[in-house]
Design an enzyme around this catalytic site. Sequence first.
Site, PDB file in Angstrom:
ATOM      1  N   HIS A  83       0.824  -1.218   0.000  1.00  0.00           N
ATOM      2  CA  HIS A  83       0.000   0.000   0.000  1.00  0.00           C
ATOM      3  C   HIS A  83       0.855   1.264   0.000  1.00  0.00           C
ATOM      4  O   HIS A  83       0.357   2.331  -0.334  1.00  0.00           O
ATOM      5  CB  HIS A  83      -1.064  -0.026   1.105  1.00  0.00           C
ATOM      6  N   ASP A 205       1.341  -7.714   2.328  1.00  0.00           N
ATOM      7  CA  ASP A 205       1.408  -6.270   2.044  1.00  0.00           C
ATOM      8  C   ASP A 205       2.853  -5.788   1.891  1.00  0.00           C
ATOM      9  O   ASP A 205       3.386  -5.099   2.748  1.00  0.00           O
ATOM     10  CB  ASP A 205       0.692  -5.512   3.173  1.00  0.00           C
ATOM     11  N   SER A 595       3.976   2.196   8.503  1.00  0.00           N
ATOM     12  CA  SER A 595       3.757   1.226   7.442  1.00  0.00           C
ATOM     13  C   SER A 595       5.056   1.000   6.697  1.00  0.00           C
ATOM     14  O   SER A 595       5.723   1.957   6.305  1.00  0.00           O
ATOM     15  CB  SER A 595       2.709   1.723   6.461  1.00  0.00           C
TER      16      SER A 595
END
Length: 659
Positions: A83, A205, A595
Site C-alpha cells: 500500500h 502487504d 507502514s
Amino acid sequence: MKKLLITLLVALCALPAAADEGMWLPSLISSRIKDMRAKGFRLTADDIYSINRASMKDAVVLFGGGCTGEIVSEEGLLLTNHHCGYGAIADHSTVGHDYLTHGFWARSRAEELPNERLNVRILVRMEEVTDRLAAGEKADEILAAARAEGVGYKASIEQMYYGNQQFLFVYEQFDDVRLVGAPPSSIGKFGGDTDNWIWPRHTGDFSVFRIYASKENKPAAYSPDNVPYRPRRHFTISTRGIGEGDFTMIYGFPGNTQEYILSDAVAYIAERSDPAKIAIRTGRLELIGAAQESDPALRIHYAARHASIANAWKKWQGEVLGIRRMKAYEAKCDYERRFAAWAADKEEYADVLALLKAEYARIADPYFAREITAETLATLPARYSAEERAADYFARLEGTERALFRFVFGQYAERCPAAYRIDEFDQGVAEDGSPEAYADRVFEGVWSGSDTTTIDRLRAGMKREQRRIADELGTQALRNLNSRRLSELYTRYLRGLMEWDTERAFFPDANLTLRVAYGSVAGYEYADGEYHKPQTTLDGIIAKDNPAIYDYDIPQALRDLHASKEYGRWATEIDGRRTVPVCFLATNQTTGGNSGSPILNARGELVGINFDRTWRSTMSDIVFDPTICRNIAVDIRYVLFTIDRIGGAGYLIDEMTLR
Ligand code: ARG
Ligand code: GLU
C-alpha cells in the site's frame, strides 16, 4: 469511586513504563537499552544508532514522505508495503500491463522502473539544538549549514515534548528509486477493506524497490547512468521465524500521536470529532457502496476512493471504542486534578491547566468547522475531467455523484458551527430554499460543465474561511486540535508534568521522525475466552479463498501451491501442520507512517514488515493499552515465499543476506 479512578490511573500512567509503550529517539536509545536487554535484545545502543560507524539506522528509510522502508541488500534493494508502493505500481499499470492485478517482477536491472514522484530519505544524524537556539543561533543558519554538508542533504528542526527540546535532523535524499517487484493485489491487498485493521489477517502487504545513486554513490536525479546505491548497512533476514514471547523491535517513521493531551482534547476526539466524521463517512460509503454493488464498472471507478474513505473511518471507530473502554477521559481528569494539586503553589505551573482549558474552549468550534469542511464540501469535485467524461460508464455516475453533493451539503449545513459557515453557502441555501436544492444547482453546473462559477465561488469562500480560522488559531500547521497559544501552554505543561510525574517514562509524541519501538510477539485476549493467536498461515488464506468475493479471490498459482504443498524452503511446522507463515502480531507501539517499517528480532535481523494495527488498538495514538494494543506485520517468510514461488524472482533473494 476514588479507588476506581486510581486503578484506572495506574493503568494509564504506571503500566506503560513497564510495558511496551513508547516510540523512542534512536540517538537517546541508550536510556532504554537496559530495559530492552532485559526483554531479550542482544545488541547495543551503538548497533541501533551511531554516527561514527554503520548502524541499523543506515538501513531504514523514510519512503515517499509518509511510509517507512528497509534496505535488504548491498545493492540498495528496498522493502516496503504494497500500500506504500501502490501509487508507483498504479502509475506503471496500463490495460496492457496491469501490474496492480497481475504483479510485476523486473527480470533484470534494466527492467526496474523509475518513478518521477518518489524519493527516500536516510537519516545522516540527529542532534539536539535546544541550547544553540536558546543561545541565539538562528534556525535558518543551522539548517543551511547542515544542508551544505553533502550532496542531496535535507535538514529540518523538529520539536520534541511540545518544544521543550528541539532536534536537528539531517537526511540524505535519493530521488532515483525504481520499482523492482510487487505481488498481484490479490496477495498484496488480500482481504481489502474487509480485513483492513482486522486480525486474523492474511495480507502479503509488501513491494520491492531499489535506490539508485551516482557512480560516486551520491544522491542524483534519475539517469540511466545511475547505479544501485551501496548502503552503509543493510538488514540480514532471519528465516528461522518468530514465536510468541520473542523480542521484537520496530525501526521507522511514526507520523502523529497525542499522548499528553488534556481530558478536554480526549473528549473532543471521542465525543465530538470522531463521531461526526464517522457519521459523515458512513453516509458517503453507503452511497458509493450501493453504486459499486450495482455496477461492476462503478465498483472499479470508486475502488480507490472507497478504500481511502474507509481506512480512517474504521480507525476512528476503534479509537472511540478504545478511549471509552479505557475510560481515558476520566483517567485524564483525575491525572489533571493530581497535577493541579501539586502545581497549586508553583508560580510557573499554577495557572497552566486553567489557561489550557480556556484555550480549548476558544478553539474547539473553529477547529471543528475546519474538520467538517474537510469531510464534506472539500471532498467534492469542481470539474469532471475530459478523461472521466470519456469513460463509457460516465453517465451512470450521475445519480451517485448528485447524491454525494446533496448528502455533504446537508451534513455541512447541519454540523458546521454557524459562526464559521461560509457566507456563499448560506446565501445559496437562502436562494434555493434548502441545502439539497442548492446542492442540485451546484451539481448540475459541474456535471454539465455549463456553470463552474457557482462551485468556484463556494471554493473561494472555503479558502477564505480556512484562512480566517488559521488566523484565529494563530497557525496554519494544524494536524490536531491545536493553536499557537495552545502549543505555548503545552510547552509549559509538559515541563511541569515531567517535573511532577517522575515515575513516568516520557517519550516525545510521534512527528514523522525516526523512532524505535520494542516489545514482543504476542496474541491478545480481548474479551473473556476470546484469545487471538499471534500467527496466521497459508491455510487461513485458503479458508478465506472465494473467487466470487473480490477481496478474497486469490491467484490460481497460490491455490496450486497449496494443493501440491510445494512450499520449498519456506515450509514450516506450525501447530503440527506443515504450512507457510503469513502474518503475525506484536506489542510494539506504532502508528500511521510505520507502514513498511522493519520488524527486527533480538539480533537485529529482519523477521517481518509492519503494515497495520488492529482497529481495537487505534486509541494507542492517545492512550496505549498493553493488554490489547497490537501491531500487525507480514512475516518475512511469506514475503520470500511470494517473491520466489509466485513471482519466480528468486534471483532477488540471492541478493539478500539470509540467516
Ligand atoms: N490500515 C492500514 C493503514 O492505515 C492499511 C491501509 C491500506 N489498506 C486498505 N485496505 N485500505 O494505512
Ligand atoms: N497502515 C498504516 C500506515 O500506512 C499503519 C497502521 C497504523 O496506523 O498503525 O502507516
